[in-house]
Design a protein around this motif. Structure first.
Motif, short mmCIF file in Angstrom:
data_model
loop_
_atom_site.label_atom_id
_atom_site.label_comp_id
_atom_site.label_asym_id
_atom_site.label_seq_id
_atom_site.Cartn_x
_atom_site.Cartn_y
_atom_site.Cartn_z
N PHE A 1 -1.81 -3.25 3.34
CA PHE A 1 -0.77 -4.20 3.73
C PHE A 1 0.57 -3.74 3.16
CE2 PHE A 1 1.77 -8.03 3.20
CZ PHE A 1 1.55 -8.72 4.38
N ASP A 2 1.60 -3.71 4.01
CA ASP A 2 2.92 -3.29 3.56
C ASP A 2 3.96 -3.80 4.55
OD1 ASP A 2 3.72 -0.96 1.34
OD2 ASP A 2 5.23 -1.22 2.90
N MET A 3 5.22 -3.80 4.14
CA MET A 3 6.31 -4.20 5.03
C MET A 3 6.84 -3.03 5.84
SD MET A 3 9.45 -4.75 2.30
CE MET A 3 10.58 -5.27 3.58
N ASP A 4 6.47 -1.80 5.48
CA ASP A 4 7.01 -0.59 6.09
C ASP A 4 6.07 -0.10 7.19
OD1 ASP A 4 7.78 2.08 6.69
OD2 ASP A 4 8.75 2.27 4.74
N ALA A 5 6.48 -0.29 8.43
CA ALA A 5 5.63 0.09 9.57
C ALA A 5 5.40 1.60 9.64
CB ALA A 5 6.26 -0.41 10.87
N ASP A 6 6.41 2.38 9.27
CA ASP A 6 6.25 3.84 9.33
C ASP A 6 5.20 4.32 8.33
OD1 ASP A 6 8.14 4.06 11.33
OD2 ASP A 6 9.80 4.40 9.94
N GLU A 7 5.25 3.77 7.11
CA GLU A 7 4.23 4.13 6.11
C GLU A 7 2.85 3.76 6.62
OE1 GLU A 7 4.62 5.77 3.19
OE2 GLU A 7 5.91 4.63 1.82
N ALA B 1 0.80 -1.23 0.00
CA ALA B 1 0.00 0.00 0.00
C ALA B 1 0.83 1.27 0.00
CB ALA B 1 -0.94 0.00 1.21
N GLY B 2 2.07 1.20 0.53
CA GLY B 2 2.89 2.41 0.58
C GLY B 2 2.19 3.50 1.37
N GLY B 3 2.11 4.69 0.77
CA GLY B 3 1.47 5.82 1.44
C GLY B 3 -0.04 5.75 1.48
N GLY B 4 -0.65 4.77 0.79
CA GLY B 4 -2.08 4.51 0.95
C GLY B 4 -3.01 5.11 -0.08
N GLU C 1 -15.05 0.17 6.47
CA GLU C 1 -14.04 -0.14 7.48
C GLU C 1 -12.66 -0.07 6.85
OE1 GLU C 1 -14.69 -0.61 10.59
OE2 GLU C 1 -16.88 -0.85 10.50
N ALA C 2 -11.64 0.23 7.66
CA ALA C 2 -10.28 0.28 7.14
C ALA C 2 -9.29 0.00 8.26
CB ALA C 2 -9.98 1.64 6.52
N ASP C 3 -8.24 -0.74 7.94
CA ASP C 3 -7.20 -1.07 8.91
C ASP C 3 -5.90 -1.29 8.14
OD1 ASP C 3 -5.96 -1.54 11.30
OD2 ASP C 3 -7.14 -3.31 11.83
N VAL C 4 -4.82 -1.45 8.87
CA VAL C 4 -3.50 -1.70 8.28
C VAL C 4 -2.91 -2.95 8.89
CG1 VAL C 4 -3.13 0.78 7.94
CG2 VAL C 4 -2.20 -0.33 9.97
N LYS C 5 -1.98 -3.57 8.14
CA LYS C 5 -1.27 -4.74 8.65
C LYS C 5 0.10 -4.81 8.00
CE LYS C 5 -1.83 -9.61 9.82
NZ LYS C 5 -1.80 -9.34 11.26
N GLN C 6 1.11 -5.02 8.83
CA GLN C 6 2.48 -5.17 8.34
C GLN C 6 2.76 -6.65 8.09
OE1 GLN C 6 5.48 -4.08 11.16
NE2 GLN C 6 7.11 -3.91 9.63
N GLY C 7 3.51 -6.94 7.02
CA GLY C 7 3.84 -8.33 6.77
C GLY C 7 4.61 -8.51 5.49
N ASP C 8 4.75 -9.78 5.10
CA ASP C 8 5.57 -10.21 3.98
C ASP C 8 4.67 -10.62 2.81
OD1 ASP C 8 7.34 -11.41 2.22
OD2 ASP C 8 8.21 -12.77 3.70
N ALA C 9 4.92 -10.05 1.65
CA ALA C 9 4.11 -10.36 0.46
C ALA C 9 4.24 -11.82 0.04
CB ALA C 9 4.53 -9.47 -0.70
N LEU C 10 5.29 -12.51 0.48
CA LEU C 10 5.50 -13.89 0.10
C LEU C 10 4.81 -14.88 1.04
CD1 LEU C 10 9.28 -13.77 -0.89
CD2 LEU C 10 7.26 -13.25 -2.27
#
Length: 243
Positions: free
Chosen positions: A41-47, A22-25, A69-78
């Motif tokens: 969903f992204d690997m960058d917690a700060d973003e 998602a990057g900056g969203g 509804e909307a939320d975020v989650k950090q993780g690995d695309a693989l």
């Protein structure tokens, strides 16, 4: 500045939407405005922290429909931490070109898309991208930078090999390709170069004011030198990869 056509994606209020990478969203925000149940969903917690804050601000400002509804989650695309078929719509915009194991990432996206669901995948288009690579090593030889240049045929094939059905394509951001050619020619970090500054002002004007002349120019340039290739695919209701 959206790359994906949400009408073509088929997003409807209440759809479960994954914005992978998602990057900056930017796409997650649009999906939220349209009433989706959105997961950025992204690997960058700060973003993702910034995306979460803007989700809250959008809700407080009344910019989203009731029930969205909307939320975020950090993780690995693989290794996406989601169930099979969890999402109705998936967006993967400008992310696969950064991932060494792109086939595995595509297989994961196909896995979590429900049968009958739709997905939009965008990557840098072959011709504008190869010009950038020829002009500047610094453009792509950076950590987490672009590691491959896709042709239309290659990416369509990889998506079809994952069991997805190709529905069509678009090209986007024709006005943006020359900007990156200029930056690569003068130095990708040389933001103070007069040509870079002048063209940047033009792009800001395009994004903020959307003048008719630049909209028309974009329509002409998108199919010719559009910086992004956007593919639209569906997952068959009868999944040929199902056990």
């Amino acid at each position: 500045m959206l790359t994906v056509d949400f009408d073509r994606l088929g997003l409807r209020p209440g759809d479960r939407v994954l914005d992978m990478g998602a990057g900056g969203g930017r796409h997650a925000f649009e999906a939220y405005r349209r009433g989706g149940d959105v997961l950025a969903f992204d690997m960058d917690a700060d973003e993702l922290s910034g995306v979460r804050d803007l989700f809250v601000a959008m809700r407080e400002a009344g910019e989203v429909p009731e029930g969205a509804e909307a939320d975020v989650k950090q993780g690995d695309a693989l290794a996406l931490p989601f169930a099979d078929g969890e999402f109705d719509r998936i967006i993967a915009a400008e992310v696969l070109e950064h991932i060494p194991a792109d086939i595995q990432a595509i297989e994961e996206l196909a896995r979590v898309l429900r049968p009958g669901g739709t997905m939009a995948v965008s990557v840098p288009r072959w011709f504008p991208e190869i010009v950038n690579w020829k002009l500047s090593d610094d453009y792509h030889n950076v950590p987490y930078g672009h590691i491959r240049i896709y042709s239309d045929k290659e990416l369509i094939g990889k998506l079809e090999n994952a069991g997805l059905t190709y529905e069509g394509k678009d090209y986007a951001h024709g006005l943006h390709a020359p900007y990156w050619w200029i930056k690569c020619a003068v130095g990708v970090t040389n933001d103070d170069h007069p040509a870079v500054k002048a063209y940047h002002r033009l792009l800001v004007w395009e994004i903020m004011k959307q003048p008719r002349a630049l909209r028309l120019a974009g329509r002409v340039l998108d199919p010719l030198i559009g910086k992004s290739l956007v593919l639209y695919v569906t997952k068959p209701v009868s999944d040929p990869h199902a056990a």
